[in-house]
Design an enzyme around this catalytic site. Structure first.
Site, PDB file in Angstrom:
ATOM      1  N   GLN A 146     -59.862  14.410  50.180  1.00 31.74           N
ATOM      2  CA  GLN A 146     -60.687  15.386  50.891  1.00 31.74           C
ATOM      3  C   GLN A 146     -60.029  16.765  50.871  1.00 31.74           C
ATOM      4  O   GLN A 146     -58.880  16.913  51.270  1.00 31.74           O
ATOM      5  CB  GLN A 146     -60.916  14.963  52.335  1.00 31.74           C
ATOM      6  CG  GLN A 146     -61.648  13.636  52.483  1.00 31.74           C
ATOM      7  CD  GLN A 146     -60.700  12.471  52.672  1.00 31.74           C
ATOM      8  OE1 GLN A 146     -59.597  12.465  52.139  1.00 31.74           O
ATOM      9  NE2 GLN A 146     -61.143  11.487  53.436  1.00 31.74           N
ATOM     10  N   GLN A 168     -63.625  16.375  46.206  1.00 32.72           N
ATOM     11  CA  GLN A 168     -64.165  15.587  47.307  1.00 32.72           C
ATOM     12  C   GLN A 168     -64.374  16.475  48.538  1.00 32.72           C
ATOM     13  O   GLN A 168     -63.513  17.281  48.888  1.00 32.72           O
ATOM     14  CB  GLN A 168     -63.219  14.433  47.656  1.00 32.72           C
ATOM     15  CG  GLN A 168     -63.758  13.497  48.722  1.00 32.72           C
ATOM     16  CD  GLN A 168     -62.897  12.252  48.899  1.00 32.72           C
ATOM     17  OE1 GLN A 168     -62.034  11.964  48.078  1.00 32.72           O
ATOM     18  NE2 GLN A 168     -63.134  11.509  49.968  1.00 32.72           N
ATOM     19  N   ASP A 169     -65.552  16.334  49.176  1.00 28.77           N
ATOM     20  CA  ASP A 169     -65.855  17.059  50.425  1.00 28.77           C
ATOM     21  C   ASP A 169     -65.826  18.575  50.239  1.00 28.77           C
ATOM     22  O   ASP A 169     -65.200  19.300  51.019  1.00 28.77           O
ATOM     23  CB  ASP A 169     -64.880  16.650  51.536  1.00 28.77           C
ATOM     24  CG  ASP A 169     -65.060  15.203  51.975  1.00 28.77           C
ATOM     25  OD1 ASP A 169     -65.888  14.511  51.374  1.00 28.77           O
ATOM     26  OD2 ASP A 169     -64.367  14.785  52.915  1.00 28.77           O
ATOM     27  N   ASP A 192     -69.053  12.613  48.098  1.00 25.08           N
ATOM     28  CA  ASP A 192     -69.577  13.164  49.359  1.00 25.08           C
ATOM     29  C   ASP A 192     -69.408  14.682  49.430  1.00 25.08           C
ATOM     30  O   ASP A 192     -69.068  15.225  50.484  1.00 25.08           O
ATOM     31  CB  ASP A 192     -68.856  12.536  50.559  1.00 25.08           C
ATOM     32  CG  ASP A 192     -68.903  11.022  50.569  1.00 25.08           C
ATOM     33  OD1 ASP A 192     -69.847  10.457  50.005  1.00 25.08           O
ATOM     34  OD2 ASP A 192     -67.987  10.409  51.141  1.00 25.08           O
ATOM     35  N   ARG A 248     -75.100   8.761  50.630  1.00 23.29           N
ATOM     36  CA  ARG A 248     -74.849   7.588  51.465  1.00 23.29           C
ATOM     37  C   ARG A 248     -74.720   8.072  52.917  1.00 23.29           C
ATOM     38  O   ARG A 248     -74.365   9.231  53.164  1.00 23.29           O
ATOM     39  CB  ARG A 248     -73.600   6.840  51.012  1.00 23.29           C
ATOM     40  CG  ARG A 248     -72.310   7.656  51.014  1.00 23.29           C
ATOM     41  CD  ARG A 248     -71.141   6.795  50.570  1.00 23.29           C
ATOM     42  NE  ARG A 248     -69.879   7.559  50.546  1.00 23.29           N
ATOM     43  CZ  ARG A 248     -68.686   6.995  50.332  1.00 23.29           C
ATOM     44  NH1 ARG A 248     -68.602   5.675  50.136  1.00 23.29           N
ATOM     45  NH2 ARG A 248     -67.598   7.727  50.307  1.00 23.29           N
TER      46      ARG A 248
END
Length: 329
Positions: A146, A168-169, A192, A248
């Protein structure tokens, strides 16, 4: 005669000054918006760093403060506090005006503690009615877990022709009370990489998936009608075919809708993942309308996702309806 010549010289000098001022105003303006501060690393502006300019904005000012940022790579961990409202940042060019930092979730702070996802952000936006144009927001830490490029918590936040770069993120839309609008923006990442609980619309945007993962991870609360809405956007990447899900559910009532979007080969036929939470299939609202492109495959989507009708889109997915009266354009 001397007085006449002197008066003429003064008039010529004043005209020259006004002409130069006019040129500067045109150079550092965006349509009809003038700047209040200029940030330039070479010292030619009011400030050399972006944070200095943000700090100079009067607390709770009731008119817009416009900050023009000259081209450059500004390595700063930025924070626009809640008291700095109605701030507009305008970059000289989206490709060359880069706001970046390189923190990540597992990186230690000065107490030896992990910074965490929220602590990893390169730029925090807490002030309300924030606008950014022609700016790149980046987390340059790389594929280390992250690592947030942009953390947006303020209500009525707008981004025009901006880029959000990370892995990520990448983009954290923080807070269920925050309404956010992204127009003609480019957002890239892996897992994500658009996530959070805000109501956010992405219109005419390019969402670029790298390696494989999940385009979104909404955490919309059950009390909020809208989560993420993508309109007329391109959803693709350089990851292999069938390597990305639409999203998700970070929280059980996640809401994400894609309307008139062009889907690349990266999208998995099933479209959505339940994050190994079977109960979330009953509470999430995941939907599409008139998807097109290689990844458009409504017959193969998971059974708990939805295909919207023309009437449902017309009645429920206008900007005014989504944002409860706020019109970001």
């Amino acid at each position: 005669m001397k007085k006449i010549l002197l008066s003429g010289l003064i008039i010529l000098l004043l005209n020259s000054v006004f002409a130069k001022a006019s040129i500067l105003d045109t150079r550092y303006s965006n349509l009809d918006t003038k700047y209040d501060f200029v940030v330039a690393q070479d010292g030619s502006g009011n400030f050399k760093t972006v944070q200095e300019a943000l700090n100079a904005v009067p607390d709770f000012r009731r008119v817009t403060t416009t900050i023009f940022i000259k081209n450059g790579v500004y390595k700063e961990k930025l924070n626009l506090s809640v008291s700095k409202q109605m701030v507009t940042l305008i970059g000289e060019s989206v490709e060359k005006t880069i706001l970046t930092y390189d923190d990540w979730a597992q990186k230690k702070n000065l107490f030896g503690e992990e910074k965490g996802t929220s602590g990893s952000a390169s730029c925090y936006i807490y002030g309300t009615q924030f606008t950014a144009k022609n700016i790149t927001f980046q987390n340059s830490a790389g594929p280390v877990g992250q690592a947030v490029a942009l953390f947006v918590a303020g209500d009525k936040a707008r981004f025009f022709n901006c880029r959000m770069l990370g892995f990520q993120d990448t983009l954290y839309t923080y807070g269920y009370a925050s309404r956010q609008y992204y127009y003609q923006c480019y957002i890239e990442g892996t897992v994500d990489f658009i996530f959070g609980s805000s109501t956010a619309v992405f219109e005419d945007c390019e969402i670029f998936g790298k390696r494989g993962g999940y385009y979104t991870a909404a955490s919309t609360p059950d009390s909020t009608q809208y989560g993420y809405v993508f309109i007329n956007s391109k959803i693709h990447g350089d990851a292999p075919a069938n390597s990305f899900y639409f999203g998700r559910p970070w929280r059980p009532y996640a809401k994400t809708v894609f309307i008139n979007c062009d889907l690349g080969k990266q999208l998995k036929p099933e479209g959505w993942h339940n994050w190994n939470k079977p109960d979330a299939e009953k509470t999430t609202f995941y939907a599409e309308y008139k998807s097109k492109g290689v990844g458009a495959n409504d017959q193969s989507r998971v059974k708990w996702a939805h295909q919207l009708s023309e009437k449902e889109v017309a009645d429920n997915y206008t900007l005014e309806k989504i944002f409860k009266g706020w019109m970001p354009k």
